[in-house]
Design an enzyme around this catalytic site. Structure first.
Site, PDB file in Angstrom:
ATOM      1  N   GLY A 244      -9.043   8.442   9.674  1.00  0.00           N
ATOM      2  CA  GLY A 244      -9.221   8.452  11.108  1.00  0.00           C
ATOM      3  C   GLY A 244     -10.501   9.545  12.089  1.00  0.00           C
TER       4      GLY A 244
ATOM      5  N   LYS B  47       0.965  -1.181   0.131  1.00  0.00           N
ATOM      6  CA  LYS B  47      -0.192   0.353  -0.349  1.00  0.00           C
ATOM      7  C   LYS B  47       1.225   1.204  -0.120  1.00  0.00           C
ATOM      8  CE  LYS B  47      -3.118   3.228   2.538  1.00  0.00           C
ATOM      9  NZ  LYS B  47      -3.614   3.090   3.820  1.00  0.00           N
TER      10      LYS B  47
ATOM     11  N   ASN C 297      -9.849   0.604   9.853  1.00  0.00           N
ATOM     12  CA  ASN C 297      -9.053   0.322  10.795  1.00  0.00           C
ATOM     13  C   ASN C 297      -9.254   1.068  11.899  1.00  0.00           C
ATOM     14  OD1 ASN C 297      -5.462   1.022  11.099  1.00  0.00           O
ATOM     15  ND2 ASN C 297      -6.625  -0.643  12.575  1.00  0.00           N
ATOM     16  N   THR C 298      -9.352   2.190  11.381  1.00  0.00           N
ATOM     17  CA  THR C 298     -10.494   3.326  12.974  1.00  0.00           C
ATOM     18  C   THR C 298     -11.508   2.537  13.286  1.00  0.00           C
ATOM     19  OG1 THR C 298      -8.609   5.030  12.539  1.00  0.00           O
ATOM     20  CG2 THR C 298     -10.416   5.690  14.140  1.00  0.00           C
TER      21      THR C 298
ATOM     22  N   ALA D  33      -9.764   5.109   4.043  1.00  0.00           N
ATOM     23  CA  ALA D  33      -9.274   5.986   4.835  1.00  0.00           C
ATOM     24  C   ALA D  33     -11.161   7.015   5.482  1.00  0.00           C
ATOM     25  CB  ALA D  33      -8.854   7.389   4.773  1.00  0.00           C
ATOM     26  N   GLY D  34     -11.899   7.315   6.584  1.00  0.00           N
ATOM     27  CA  GLY D  34     -12.416   8.060   7.020  1.00  0.00           C
ATOM     28  C   GLY D  34     -14.407   7.722   6.731  1.00  0.00           C
TER      29      GLY D  34
END
Length: 253
Positions: free
Chosen positions: A156, A95, A204-205, A182-183
């Site tokens: 995040g 990545k 992830n987050t 992301a997001g």
């Protein structure tokens, strides 16, 4: 439901999982298992793949998953290339992440394209993390990237698909898989991305920081499946005026 294919390799799951921010290695391992993910990301700065005593390597079987090594922390093409090459002994999947400004962590498009050209020529399977820029995504596709990873919102933030209109263009024109990265802060965001036609999402987050990461991983797994199935089933067209679902004829007459 169709199979996700990246670089001619099939995958059962369309949910990719990041490995940062978990409260413990054991929690991370259980969440990964609950998610059903086949591909997991690992920041090259955090994991010593050559050390059998590394906590990460002790809880995750490297033969079970594709490790998408991550150049997180790189600020220039040169730094990203060096990191990616260090991880090449463990995985040719990378990545490509280049974020020079720590305040917003948005990717550098120029440096990303420069690094992608080099790493593709090195024989790596390159999945670049980028802004939701349709022009850049086509350029990355043209240089040989095996997928593109446009952001839904800054890393995040959990804001969801704030770049929805641009993502729709990227998905429509892309000949390689589009992975929204992301997001994404809720299973509903992941479902929305899949309904839009994205090939996969990376989370992830939202999972790692949930009150119950294992249960949240299951929720995201189900959301991704539902969203993809809805997309493949053919979502109805949005109408500007009301249309009765029952005819205005029948027993009332």
């Amino acid at each position: 439901m169709t199979t996700l294919i990246i670089a001619n390799q099939p995958f059962k799951s369309r949910l990719l999982l990041g490995t940062g921010k978990f409260s413990s290695a054991e929690c991370m391992a259980q969440a990964i298992q609950a998610s059903g993910a086949d591909i997991i990301t690992a920041a090259l700065r955090r994991v010593d793949f050559d050390n059998p005593d590394d906590v990460f390597m002790n809880v995750i079987d490297p033969t079970t998953y594709v490790f998408l090594t991550n150049t997180s922390g790189a600020r220039t093409a040169e730094e990203a290339i060096r990191l990616a090459r260090l991880g090449f002994t463990q995985s040719k999947w990378v990545k490509l992440e280049l974020t020079p400004e720590p305040n917003h962590l948005l990717p550098d498009p120029i440096e990303t394209l420069k690094a992608a050209e080099v790493l593709v020529n090195d024989g790596m399977i390159v999945l670049p993390y980028v802004n939701a820029d349709p022009v850049l995504c086509k350029r990355l596709e043209d240089v040989g990237c095996h997928a593109v990873m446009p952001l839904g919102a800054p890393i995040g933030t959990n804001k969801g698909l704030t770049t929805r209109d641009q993502l729709a263009i990227i998905i429509e024109q892309s000949r390689v898989p589009v992975i929204i990265d992301a997001g994404i802060g809720a299973p509903s965001h992941a479902c929305e991305a899949m309904e839009l036609g994205a090939d996969a999402v990376l989370v992830n987050t939202a999972i790692a920081t949930a009150r119950d990461p294992i249960a949240m991983a299951r929720a995201f797994k189900d959301a991704v499946i539902a969203g993809r199935l809805a997309f493949e089933s053919g979502l109805p067209t949005v109408q500007q005026s009301a249309h009765a679902s029952s005819p205005l004829t029948g027993f009332l007459n």
